[in-house]
Scaffold this active site. Sequence first.
Site, PDB file in Angstrom:
ATOM      1  CG  HIS A 195      -4.255   9.775  -0.010  1.00  0.00           C
ATOM      2  ND1 HIS A 195      -2.902   9.740  -0.217  1.00  0.00           N
ATOM      3  CD2 HIS A 195      -4.447   9.319   1.257  1.00  0.00           C
ATOM      4  CE1 HIS A 195      -2.301   9.270   0.873  1.00  0.00           C
ATOM      5  NE2 HIS A 195      -3.214   9.019   1.783  1.00  0.00           N
ATOM      6  CG  LEU A 216      -0.151  -2.297  14.529  1.00  0.00           C
ATOM      7  CD1 LEU A 216       1.341  -2.561  14.264  1.00  0.00           C
ATOM      8  CD2 LEU A 216      -0.714  -3.367  15.471  1.00  0.00           C
ATOM      9  CG  ASP A 260      -1.885   1.155   1.235  1.00  0.00           C
ATOM     10  OD1 ASP A 260      -2.967   1.004   0.642  1.00  0.00           O
ATOM     11  OD2 ASP A 260      -1.547   2.224   1.785  1.00  0.00           O
ATOM     12  CB  SER A 262       7.366  -2.525  10.949  1.00  0.00           C
ATOM     13  OG  SER A 262       8.581  -2.576  11.671  1.00  0.00           O
ATOM     14  CE1 TYR A 285       0.920   7.894   2.258  1.00  0.00           C
ATOM     15  CE2 TYR A 285       1.291   5.584   1.830  1.00  0.00           C
ATOM     16  CZ  TYR A 285       0.511   6.578   2.351  1.00  0.00           C
ATOM     17  OH  TYR A 285      -0.676   6.253   2.969  1.00  0.00           O
ATOM     18  CG  ASN A 313       3.712  -6.156  12.488  1.00  0.00           C
ATOM     19  OD1 ASN A 313       3.706  -6.395  13.701  1.00  0.00           O
ATOM     20  ND2 ASN A 313       4.132  -4.994  11.995  1.00  0.00           N
ATOM     21  CE  LYS A 330      -3.529   4.707   0.487  1.00  0.00           C
ATOM     22  NZ  LYS A 330      -2.088   4.618   0.849  1.00  0.00           N
ATOM     23  NE  ARG A 369       8.641  -3.168  16.867  1.00  0.00           N
ATOM     24  CZ  ARG A 369       8.632  -1.933  17.362  1.00  0.00           C
ATOM     25  NH1 ARG A 369       8.565  -0.896  16.547  1.00  0.00           N
ATOM     26  NH2 ARG A 369       8.683  -1.751  18.660  1.00  0.00           N
TER      27      ARG A 369
HETATM   28  P1  NAD Z   1       0.539   1.529  11.888  1.00  0.00           P
HETATM   29  O1  NAD Z   1      -0.641   1.460  12.777  1.00  0.00           O
HETATM   30  O2  NAD Z   1       0.794   0.448  10.915  1.00  0.00           O
HETATM   31  O3  NAD Z   1       1.779   1.704  12.862  1.00  0.00           O
HETATM   32  C1  NAD Z   1       3.113   1.680  12.423  1.00  0.00           C
HETATM   33  C2  NAD Z   1       4.018   1.924  13.624  1.00  0.00           C
HETATM   34  O4  NAD Z   1       3.683   1.015  14.668  1.00  0.00           O
HETATM   35  C3  NAD Z   1       5.479   1.667  13.311  1.00  0.00           C
HETATM   36  O5  NAD Z   1       6.096   2.819  12.806  1.00  0.00           O
HETATM   37  C4  NAD Z   1       6.031   1.270  14.661  1.00  0.00           C
HETATM   38  O6  NAD Z   1       6.319   2.402  15.443  1.00  0.00           O
HETATM   39  C5  NAD Z   1       4.855   0.542  15.290  1.00  0.00           C
HETATM   40  N1  NAD Z   1       4.918  -0.922  15.107  1.00  0.00           N
HETATM   41  C6  NAD Z   1       4.793  -1.629  13.953  1.00  0.00           C
HETATM   42  N2  NAD Z   1       4.852  -2.944  14.190  1.00  0.00           N
HETATM   43  C7  NAD Z   1       5.018  -3.080  15.528  1.00  0.00           C
HETATM   44  C8  NAD Z   1       5.152  -4.208  16.368  1.00  0.00           C
HETATM   45  N3  NAD Z   1       5.119  -5.454  15.893  1.00  0.00           N
HETATM   46  N4  NAD Z   1       5.284  -3.980  17.710  1.00  0.00           N
HETATM   47  C9  NAD Z   1       5.311  -2.722  18.214  1.00  0.00           C
HETATM   48  N5  NAD Z   1       5.193  -1.620  17.459  1.00  0.00           N
HETATM   49  C10 NAD Z   1       5.046  -1.796  16.115  1.00  0.00           C
HETATM   50  O7  NAD Z   1       0.508   2.970  11.199  1.00  0.00           O
HETATM   51  P2  NAD Z   1       0.589   3.586   9.747  1.00  0.00           P
HETATM   52  O8  NAD Z   1       1.898   3.353   9.110  1.00  0.00           O
HETATM   53  O9  NAD Z   1       0.118   4.991   9.904  1.00  0.00           O
HETATM   54  O10 NAD Z   1      -0.531   2.792   8.927  1.00  0.00           O
HETATM   55  C11 NAD Z   1      -0.275   1.642   8.127  1.00  0.00           C
HETATM   56  C12 NAD Z   1      -0.429   1.964   6.663  1.00  0.00           C
HETATM   57  O11 NAD Z   1      -1.727   2.512   6.408  1.00  0.00           O
HETATM   58  C13 NAD Z   1       0.513   3.056   6.166  1.00  0.00           C
HETATM   59  O12 NAD Z   1       1.844   2.615   6.007  1.00  0.00           O
HETATM   60  C14 NAD Z   1      -0.178   3.456   4.882  1.00  0.00           C
HETATM   61  O13 NAD Z   1       0.074   2.493   3.874  1.00  0.00           O
HETATM   62  C15 NAD Z   1      -1.635   3.419   5.321  1.00  0.00           C
HETATM   63  N6  NAD Z   1      -2.135   4.753   5.732  1.00  0.00           N
HETATM   64  C16 NAD Z   1      -3.071   5.343   4.952  1.00  0.00           C
HETATM   65  C17 NAD Z   1      -3.586   6.587   5.285  1.00  0.00           C
HETATM   66  C18 NAD Z   1      -4.635   7.195   4.418  1.00  0.00           C
HETATM   67  O14 NAD Z   1      -4.942   8.372   4.590  1.00  0.00           O
HETATM   68  N7  NAD Z   1      -5.222   6.463   3.511  1.00  0.00           N
HETATM   69  C19 NAD Z   1      -3.111   7.264   6.420  1.00  0.00           C
HETATM   70  C20 NAD Z   1      -2.142   6.639   7.211  1.00  0.00           C
HETATM   71  C21 NAD Z   1      -1.675   5.375   6.865  1.00  0.00           C
END
Ligand code: NAD
Length: 273
Positions: A107, A189, A46, A231, A51, A240, A76, A236
């Site tokens: 987006h 997460l 994704d 991550s 990005y 995950n 997006k 991780r």
């Molecule tokens: P996420 O909830 O996936 O959290 C990522 C963070 O969680 C990492 O940077 C790390 O700090 C922590 N983490 C990851 N694995 C872990 C583990 N096993 N144990 C402990 N901590 C851990 O947050 P995200 O990146 O904001 O969201 C995931 C994806 O969603 C993004 O990469 C993107 O592709 C998408 N996204 C889309 C939008 C949108 O507007 N459409 C906005 C934000 C994110």
Amino acid sequence: MVDVPNVRLNNGVEIPQFGFGVFQIPPERTAEIVRTAFEAGYRHIDTAQGYRNEEGVGQAVRESGLSRDEVFITTKLDNSRHGDPVPALEESLKRLGTDHVDLFLIHWPRPRHDQYVQAWKGLEQLLADGRARAIGVSNFQVPHLQRLAEETGTVPAVNQIELHPRLRQAELRAYHRENAIATEAWSPLFQGGDLLDEPVLADMAARHGKTPAQVVLRWHVQLGNIVFPKSATPARIAENIDVFDFELSAQDVAAIDALDTGTRRGPDPDTFG
Ligand code: NAD
């Protein structure tokens, strides 16, 4: 190798329910990190124009030895491109080094600019000519989805929304169910943070021999959400996706549901952009 189930979208296209998100992965590290994700078994990436790491995603696909049709790629439409989505996707395809994406999303709705219906008509054209195998939206609220239904002929295949135990999005998920729109959960997460310190998650994780992050990701899978945690850490990345060998009970699911405080981690879609 992990066996990730597919979700069938409303136009018949199959999407792996579990993928890898690359928001905030630095462009110069994207190819290496996405290759690590492929090695761990991920087949769904994704990304987004915003990005600035589509080139790295394309490079990782080419270097992985996987064929293009083994990998599901979502990108997006940038907020600045609601007026010209077709050339915007053409630019993405060049950066990704492919002739189509599997899923192309608007987006953010940016309702004050009122161009998302026009943008959607461009995505319909890209769907018709095969440059996007499926099209959808992100951060759309119920009134935005209703407007697309009234003014256009294509139901979005997905709506990608902020969704995690602190924000369960019950109303939007019900609307999606009634209208054959798949739910994609971003920041599944809660971007790490204090969600993963909740004692109820620690207890459940200990009981299942898993980590709090795996418990939260398993909750998403059992709700039917499509998820793609991010991550940059190889351990991780592997942790995950390792959520397909245990099951939460109905009581576990209800206890995680009870963490909902309606708290957003990201911006409000009604005002953002
Ligand atoms: P996420 O909830 O996936 O959290 C990522 C963070 O969680 C990492 O940077 C790390 O700090 C922590 N983490 C990851 N694995 C872990 C583990 N096993 N144990 C402990 N901590 C851990 O947050 P995200 O990146 O904001 O969201 C995931 C994806 O969603 C993004 O990469 C993107 O592709 C998408 N996204 C889309 C939008 C949108 O507007 N459409 C906005 C934000 C994110």
